[in-house]
Scaffold this motif. Structure first.
Motif, PDB file in Angstrom:
ATOM      1  N   GLN B  24       0.816  -1.211   0.000  1.00  0.00           N
ATOM      2  CA  GLN B  24       0.000   0.000   0.000  1.00  0.00           C
ATOM      3  C   GLN B  24       0.861   1.278   0.000  1.00  0.00           C
ATOM      4  OE1 GLN B  24      -2.762  -0.704   3.060  1.00  0.00           O
ATOM      5  NE2 GLN B  24      -4.494   0.116   1.881  1.00  0.00           N
ATOM      6  N   THR B  28      -1.699   1.877  -5.322  1.00  0.00           N
ATOM      7  CA  THR B  28      -3.097   1.992  -4.910  1.00  0.00           C
ATOM      8  C   THR B  28      -3.677   0.593  -5.022  1.00  0.00           C
ATOM      9  OG1 THR B  28      -3.163   4.134  -5.952  1.00  0.00           O
ATOM     10  CG2 THR B  28      -5.287   3.152  -5.376  1.00  0.00           C
ATOM     11  N   ARG B  30      -6.768  -2.487  -3.803  1.00  0.00           N
ATOM     12  CA  ARG B  30      -8.095  -2.760  -3.250  1.00  0.00           C
ATOM     13  C   ARG B  30      -8.103  -4.202  -2.783  1.00  0.00           C
ATOM     14  NH1 ARG B  30     -12.042  -1.863  -7.641  1.00  0.00           N
ATOM     15  NH2 ARG B  30     -12.043  -4.097  -8.004  1.00  0.00           N
ATOM     16  N   GLU B  31      -8.502  -4.405  -1.535  1.00  0.00           N
ATOM     17  CA  GLU B  31      -8.598  -5.785  -1.044  1.00  0.00           C
ATOM     18  C   GLU B  31      -9.966  -6.320  -1.425  1.00  0.00           C
ATOM     19  OE1 GLU B  31      -7.279  -6.451   3.046  1.00  0.00           O
ATOM     20  OE2 GLU B  31      -6.176  -4.568   2.899  1.00  0.00           O
ATOM     21  N   GLU B  32      -9.995  -7.437  -2.117  1.00  0.00           N
ATOM     22  CA  GLU B  32     -11.272  -8.043  -2.516  1.00  0.00           C
ATOM     23  C   GLU B  32     -11.758  -8.979  -1.400  1.00  0.00           C
ATOM     24  OE1 GLU B  32     -11.743  -6.115  -5.279  1.00  0.00           O
ATOM     25  OE2 GLU B  32     -11.643  -7.605  -6.895  1.00  0.00           O
ATOM     26  N   GLY B 131      -8.521   3.877 -12.107  1.00  0.00           N
ATOM     27  CA  GLY B 131      -9.282   2.866 -11.383  1.00  0.00           C
ATOM     28  C   GLY B 131      -9.311   1.513 -12.094  1.00  0.00           C
TER      29      GLY B 131
END
Lengths: 254, 515
Positions: B24, B28, B30-32, B131
């Motif tokens: 992190q 960037t 994202r934890e799924e 994104g």
């Protein structure tokens, strides 16, 4: 690697929706899947949030002058990649006709992926041309979405006739009914009793459903945002059936 | 590992949270949703797939179960099969390429779940400014529960990653990051790691005795070692024999029982008379219960071979005969199952094992039990070898079949005894001797097999009084007799080697002169 094309001469029969959803389902099985958007309109690429553009243009790609592997883009879904559309694909026939063996061209272009992908889906533009003939020659199976109306059935008959007359009589064709509105008597009748010139029609059909239209809003396959909807279930059933057919195909080849 | 896929080992000293935090700090992410995955490796009881370097894996996550096949260690890629469960027997497998590859490895054996791993997976995606997903990775914690305890523990943690097409540069950045963490590349060895945890290695099931006897060891101690190893094989094959579907369990079980009886009968004065008396009867009883089922198994395996020469009617009759045999097998198998599940059986095996495990103490130096094992082994092997020569030398092309069967039995005794005591002798030389003996045994075995098949076909002919069958069977019997005669002609050649002066000298040197 199995190549599955979704094809019809007619437009607006649910080809892209089928390609988008079946490719997604294949990837959720854990199968490495590639979806090639051959339609210059680029709707499939749009649904997967990928720019409908091929670096260097479609011509170079088809001629084999640029590396096809570089054109592949990952999607938001693991195990699912996409070969985006390019507006230049509107001239696909022209590109193909300039190559040595236009009919065998697509299959040849896909050769480097033989070990990488389990399934390749081809979303085809509505037409009958050199491009579609290259698709027929490349594919193991042709899925033909058909609306249960007299006019669409007539089109399907034309496709079959074309296959018979042009040396594709042995081609594995799986027609199925799409955009089925069960409120309409004619739809019901045809779906329940497919005409004799449609042998091998899949048992599952795709209903006319608002979820399918909402794919454009969510820019995702139905299974992602409405997993329990009738449409999502229909695509799942259809995929199971297609896999079964592919398996049969494999044992026939042995 | 396929191109652009990597897997690294997370050291025990750093936690998953530490790894995510350092990730992190640079990307960037994202934890799924966390996921649980079960990986079950299938193999036969005797690890036939593993020994061939192949693996068959059932993979279960939140989606439908998948079966993966890897033909050998060098295959970069696992192939996903169109199956959602692993068929136990090859006959249940749909006709496919896999079946072709698996058939010669698995043969008649059943596939069992051998190693089961639970993976707690934390999927993570790395995103770019727009994104979009540019790298996918999973932090996997492998859990494993060894067979004999209920407490599972962590086998290791790994981080695996996969490039997203079109974002190679970002993937390279990720790999640079990994390099800075100095993580080790993970070998594809979860199966082996799990096996090591069980205290076994794959391929640890063998019917070979593989003992380490000492030449000066008192006879009784050596015999107990041999018998204990045979008892181990009996125990290993008992559950499978009770289930009764995979015929190889019974085969291995039966051979171990026969060898046990052979130790008792060939080396009589070494074991206490009450032991020989009690357990001699017990193992002979086991021989009686296992024999009929095994005989039918052999019949059934051979029967299929005769199918192709038959007319349609003959095939129908053969099928009926096969059904009759299958029914008979059910009956005999039920009796065998009842015996093996009885408390009497369990009690007898338990006290047999207890006897074998009692330490050898306070031996009277002059007792037969105290003789050094090598002296006894030398004498026994030499005597049995002499006996085979006596029986073999008088066999002529005209000798009755019974003479050949007698020789076959003596050869079998000799083979067992040589294998029991193999570890007392120079490895290479005794192996050579066993190999020549085996060559002779193969000829004798083939001869006997033909005799058994001929009897079987005669029985079939008798049981179905129908002209086409009568004709077909008579023709086949004639054919088999021809083949049997050919085997018999080959006997002379094999026997010549076995009884050559060089060979006799070698036997004498190892078993007589070295004394």
């Amino acid at each position: 690697m199995k190549i599955i094309a979704i094809y019809n001469i007619k437009g607006g029969v649910g080809k892209t929706a089928t390609a988008v959803n079946l490719a997604y389902l294949a990837s959720t099985d854990g199968a490495n899947t590639l979806l090639w958007d051959l339609d210059p309109q680029g709707a499939t690429s749009y649904y997967y949030k990928v720019k409908p553009k091929v670096k260097g243009g479609g011509k170079k790609l088809i001629e084999g002058k640029s590396d096809i592997e570089d054109a592949v883009r990952g999607t938001d879904y693991e195990d699912l990649d996409i070969l985006p559309a390019d507006f230049s694909y509107r001239n696909m026939d022209l590109f193909l006709d300039q190559t040595k063996k236009p009919q065998k061209r697509l299959r040849k272009l896909l050769q480097p992926f033989e070990d990488e992908y389990d399934y390749v889906f081809l979303d085809c533009p509505p037409s009958i041309s050199s491009a579609s003939e290259a698709v027929f020659a490349a594919s193991d199976v042709l899925l033909v979405p058909t609306i249960p109306t007299t006019l669409s059935l007539r089109t399907y008959k034309q496709i079959r006739k074309f296959f018979h007359e042009n040396g594709y009589a042995e081609m594995k064709i799986l027609p199925f009914f799409a955009m089925v509105d069960r409120r309409k008597q004619m739809h019901r009748l045809i779906v329940e009793h497919p005409p004799s010139f449609m042998p091998g029609t899949l048992r599952s059909y795709i209903p006319y459903a608002s979820e399918v239209e909402k794919m454009g809003v969510h820019r995702a396959p139905v299974g992602v945002f409405a997993g329990r909807s009738r449409a999502a279930v229909s695509y799942r059933n259809m995929w199971e059936e297609v896999k079964e057919d592919l398996h049969l195909l494999e044992s026939e080849l042995e | 590992m396929a191109k652009n896929q990597h897997e690294y080992i997370l050291p025990e000293t750093s936690s998953t949270a530490d790894f995510i935090a350092s990730l992190q700090s640079i990307f960037t992410i994202r934890e799924e949703h966390e996921a649980v995955i079960w990986r079950t490796f299938y193999d036969t009881f005797d690890w036939r797939l593993f020994n061939q370097g192949a693996s068959l894996e059932l993979y279960k996550d939140q989606t439908s179960p998948k079966v993966y096949w890897r033909a050998d260690k060098d295959s970069a890629r696992k192939i996903q099969l169109g199956l959602s469960s692993v068929p136990r027997f090859i006959d249940h497998m749909p006709r496919s390429n896999l079946r072709k590859q698996l058939e010669p490895i698995q043969k008649m054996r059943e596939l069992l779940p051998r190693i089961k791993l639970k993976i707690k997976r934390q999927p993570i995606v790395v995103l770019n400014d727009e994104g979009r997903i540019i790298v996918r990775l999973n932090v996997d914690e492998y859990w494993f529960r060894p067979a004999k305890t209920r407490a599972a523990h962590v086998l290791g943690r790994r981080v695996s990653s996969k490039a997203v097409k079109g974002y190679q540069e970002n993937y390279d950045q990720y790999l640079d990051f990994i390099q800075q963490l100095e993580l080790r590349t993970a070998p594809d060895n979860m199966l082996k790691l799990a096996l090591a945890e069980t205290g076994h290695s794959a391929g640890d099931y063998t019917t070979k005795l593989n003992l380490l006897l000492d030449t000066d060891e008192p006879l009784i101690a050596a015999l107990k070692e041999i018998l204990a190893r045979l008892s181990e094989i009996i125990h290993q094959n008992t559950p499978g024999t009770i289930r009764g579907e995979d015929t190889e369990y019974l085969h291995d079980y039966r051979v171990a029982v026969r060898k046990t009886r052979s130790v008792m009968s060939e080396i009589k004065d070494a074991l206490p008379p009450d032991i020989v008396n009690t357990y001699g009867k017990f193992f002979s009883m086991l021989g009686k219960y296992t024999g009929p089922v095994r005989d039918i198994d052999v019949y059934l395996i051979k029967l299929d071979k005769y199918q192709k020469n038959l007319s349609k009617e003959g095939k129908k009759q053969l099928k009926a005969f096969k059904l009759h045999l299958q029914e008979l097998r059910k009956e005999k198998q039920a009796a065998l199952k009842e015996t093996l599940k009885s408390s009497e059986y369990k009690q007898a095996m338990k006290s047999w094992d207890e006897y074998l495990q009692q330490p050898v103490e306070n031996l009277d130096e002059n007792s037969p039990q105290a003789r050094p094992v090598s002296t006894v082994a030398d004498k026994l092997v030499w005597e049995l070898y002499q006996q085979t020569l006596e029986q073999g030398n008088v066999i002529t092309p005209e000798s009755p079949a019974d003479d050949i069967h007698t020789l076959r039995k003596t050869c079998k005794k000799l083979r067992y005894v040589m294998e029991f005591f193999q570890s007392l002798y120079p490895a290479r030389r005794i192996r050579e001797l066993i190999l020549v003996l085996k060559g002779l045994q193969d000829v004798l075995g083939d001869f006997n097999d033909y005799a058994v098949h001929i009897d079987m076909l005669k029985e079939f002919r008798k049981s179905v009084p129908e002209e086409s069958v009568e004709k077909a069977m008579t023709a086949m019997i004639k054919e088999l007799k021809k083949k049997q005669a050919a085997v018999r002609a080959g006997f002379a050649e094999q026997y010549a080697q076995y009884s050559s002066q060089d060979h006799i000298d070698e036997f004498r040197e190892i078993f007589v002169d070295s004394r």
